[in-house]
Design an enzyme around this catalytic site. Structure first.
Site, PDB file in Angstrom:
ATOM      1  N   GLU A  58       0.896  -1.329  -0.012  1.00  0.00           N
ATOM      2  CA  GLU A  58      -0.043  -0.035  -0.063  1.00  0.00           C
ATOM      3  C   GLU A  58       0.772   1.131   0.075  1.00  0.00           C
ATOM      4  OE1 GLU A  58      -2.814   0.200   2.936  1.00  0.00           O
ATOM      5  OE2 GLU A  58      -4.068  -1.617   2.310  1.00  0.00           O
ATOM      6  N   GLU A  95      -5.487  -8.443   0.950  1.00  0.00           N
ATOM      7  CA  GLU A  95      -5.966  -8.090   2.396  1.00  0.00           C
ATOM      8  C   GLU A  95      -7.356  -7.713   2.255  1.00  0.00           C
ATOM      9  OE1 GLU A  95      -3.851  -4.805   4.477  1.00  0.00           O
ATOM     10  OE2 GLU A  95      -1.955  -5.731   4.188  1.00  0.00           O
TER      11      GLU A  95
HETATM   12  C1  GAL Z   1      -3.929  -2.109   5.539  1.00  0.00           C
HETATM   13  C2  GAL Z   1      -2.462  -2.392   6.150  1.00  0.00           C
HETATM   14  C3  GAL Z   1      -2.317  -3.408   7.267  1.00  0.00           C
HETATM   15  C4  GAL Z   1      -3.530  -3.202   8.285  1.00  0.00           C
HETATM   16  C5  GAL Z   1      -4.872  -3.166   7.624  1.00  0.00           C
HETATM   17  C6  GAL Z   1      -5.847  -2.770   8.734  1.00  0.00           C
HETATM   18  O1  GAL Z   1      -3.713  -0.755   5.173  1.00  0.00           O
HETATM   19  O2  GAL Z   1      -1.708  -3.092   5.129  1.00  0.00           O
HETATM   20  O3  GAL Z   1      -1.008  -3.354   7.987  1.00  0.00           O
HETATM   21  O4  GAL Z   1      -3.028  -2.146   9.442  1.00  0.00           O
HETATM   22  O5  GAL Z   1      -4.649  -2.021   6.951  1.00  0.00           O
HETATM   23  O6  GAL Z   1      -5.750  -1.340   9.185  1.00  0.00           O
END
Ligand code: GAL
Length: 479
Positions: A199, A389
């Protein structure tokens, strides 16, 4: 104010279900009306993590400080003044934690390597003990039948490099290249799946524009330089892996949110377009050879000042997959007095009817992941997508050794249904990784928001698989 809310602001300067007992005997939300087999035999299921959020051992065995160590050690930067010095203590518990991945019938463990465990000063001296640690983690994955998927950079820049300008200094491209080369040469015979950055929009905007994440800079003028340098690293990283790892599967990951107008009035359309550039197009277009979308967002035109001859081509790299990371959507409305974007995001809590909202204040909007899968799929050069994710933080309680996180089960069921919908309509999505394996250090929010499929008691380090983890175990058992 949390990170995603902050990104949204920076751009300016389903419930009510019936329950039935499941095979495991825990209350399961209605459905699912799909099975894992519907996603196809080769579809990959996994969990994602990040070094700084789980490892702890922040200064053990020769590890150098990262910007997150420095930032979290300053008072007032992290909720409750938490820090990640110990966190989940994955550094010592990695073998049993990877065992949990297998127990939930997941195929993949996505993790990142900590740059300062390997190169404590960012460049130069190599820390053998740091290299050994990731050998142990990778070997443990392979021994336990779990595929290791490695992210090279998940936000923990060496402090020594930040002291030399960090992402604002073009030299970061060379520093990152040295690190990427070392890591991929070291583990390339054992690891075949790689992601370059996690990200980039989040770590550049929240770290260098808003100052709410490490290194805590509020520097709108230089923000675009960090975007350019991260984009160069993104493509260079791909080329380095291609050179060092024969038959590597190479991707990189992007945050994304569907941007939508608050209502159908024409004046909101231009605002939505500008939000869309910042949230989605800015980082995914350059690797495809499309350059920066400057024509649709004048505030980023200054990026041209940082371009050097040859950069335009250097930004392009033909990734094998695009990692899509989605949590929520952004609803925007026009507001003429706001500089640059001329608009603001609407807070989910102010929407009517009020949507379901997570501990992070984010709207639960399963259709958003469908929209973003279709959105990525429209680009000719995006051939294959992995959801690297997706997940949610809800208040969890351990009761008699169980965590009945029904809201999270519902969340996963509803988001997965939308992933399947996109897949059935022809989008080439080949994997889905939950954020996250276990509760961990959630950046500026500290330990309060719990995103894990596994509950962690941070006093005792006891792990308890939540109902959502058991739900995945049961879903994935039938493949
Ligand atoms: C994403 C990030 C993760 C985690 C997740 C939940 O943006 O890559 O490290 O924090 O959000 O907030």
């Amino acid at each position: 104010m949390n990170r995603r809310e902050a990104i949204r602001r920076s751009l300016i300067s389903g419930a009510g279900l019936a329950f039935a007992p499941s095979a495991s005997g825990f209350p399961l939300a209605a459905g699912p009306d799909f099975s894992a087999a519907d996603f196809g035999e080769d579809f990959l299921w996994g969990v994602a993590t990040a070094a700084h959020q789980i490892e702890g051992a922040w200064n053990e065995d020769g590890k150098g400080p990262s910007i997150w160590d420095t930032f979290a050690h300053k008072r007032g930067k992290i909720a409750n003044n938490d820090n990640a010095d110990v966190s989940c203590d994955f550094y010592h518990r990695y073998a049993s934690d990877i065992g949990l991945v297998g127990q939930m019938n997941m195929d993949v463990f996505r993790f990142s390597t900590a740059w300062t465990r390997i190169l404590p000063n960012g460049t130069g001296t190599i820390n053998r003990k740091g290299l050994d640690f990731y050998h142990r983690v990778i070997d443990s994955c392979l021994e336990q039948g779990v595929q290791p998927w490695v992210t090279l950079y998940h936000w923990d820049l060496p402090q020594a490099l930040e002291d030399r300008g960090g992402w604002q200094n073009r030299d970061v491209v060379g520093w990152f290249g040295e690190y990427a080369d070392l890591v991929t040469r070291t583990y390339g015979d054992k690891v075949k799946h790689w992601m370059v950055l996690n990200e980039p929009m989040a770590f550049t905007a929240v770290g260098y524009l808003l100052g709410m994440h490490a290194p805590g800079k509020r520097w709108p003028r230089n923000f675009v330089s960090t975007v350019h340098h991260a984009s160069l690293c993104q493509a260079d990283g791909g080329r380095i892996i291609r050179t060092n790892v024969p038959e590597a599967d190479i991707g990189t990951t992007f945050s994304c949110s569907s941007a939508e107008p608050v209502n159908q009035r024409h004046r909101h359309d231009e605002v939505v377009k500008r939000f869309d550039v910042l949230l989605n197009r800015l980082y995914i277009e350059p690797p495809q050879g499309l350059g920066y979308p400057t024509e649709d967002l004048p505030m980023i035109r200054r990026i041209e000042n940082y371009m050097q001859p040859g950069d335009e081509e250097r930004l392009a790299f033909d990734f094998d997959f695009y990692g899509l990371q989605n949590y929520t959507r952004v609803v925007a409305r026009g507001n003429g007095i706001v500089p640059f974007l001329k608009g603001i995001p609407v807070k989910p809590a102010r929407m009517r009817p009020e949507p379901e909202i997570t501990e992070m204040g984010w709207e639960v909007h399963p259709q958003g992941i469908y929209k973003m899968l279709k959105y990525f799929d429209r680009y000719n050069k995006i051939d294959r997508i992995i959801v690297t994710e997706n997940g949610a933080a809800f208040p969890d309680r351990v009761e008699n050794g169980r965590v009945h996180d029904t809201q999270r089960v519902n969340f996963y069921r509803d988001y997965l249904r939308q992933v399947l919908r996109a897949k059935r309509e022809g989008v080439n999505v080949q994997g889905y990784f939950c954020w996250t394996l276990m509760d961990n250090f959630e950046w500026a929010e500290g330990y309060h928001p719990r995103f894990g499929l596994v509950h962690v008691d941070f006093e005792t380090q006891k792990r308890t698989i939540k109902d959502s983890g058991l739900w995945f175990r049961d879903l994935l058992a039938k493949r």
